[in-house]
Design a protein around this motif. Sequence first.
Motif: not given
Length: 65
Positions: A30, A35-36, A39
């Motif tokens: 992630s 991604g922030s 998941p």
Amino acid sequence: MSGEFDELRGRLEAISEELADLAIARLRDSIDAGGSELPIDERRLTRARRAVEKAAGLLREPDDF
């Protein structure tokens, strides 16, 4: 009595470690993808790991009977 659970407890502890490794891998993937947020897979894996750790802990306790 608790000696008979040692092998099973050991297998559960190994499964717990595998689940932790998978969760960390999901987090890394992630992060690498930019991604922030956590998941969803990681959350589920973490919940499963905690449940397995709890089961292993129950097998570690002395018999109450």
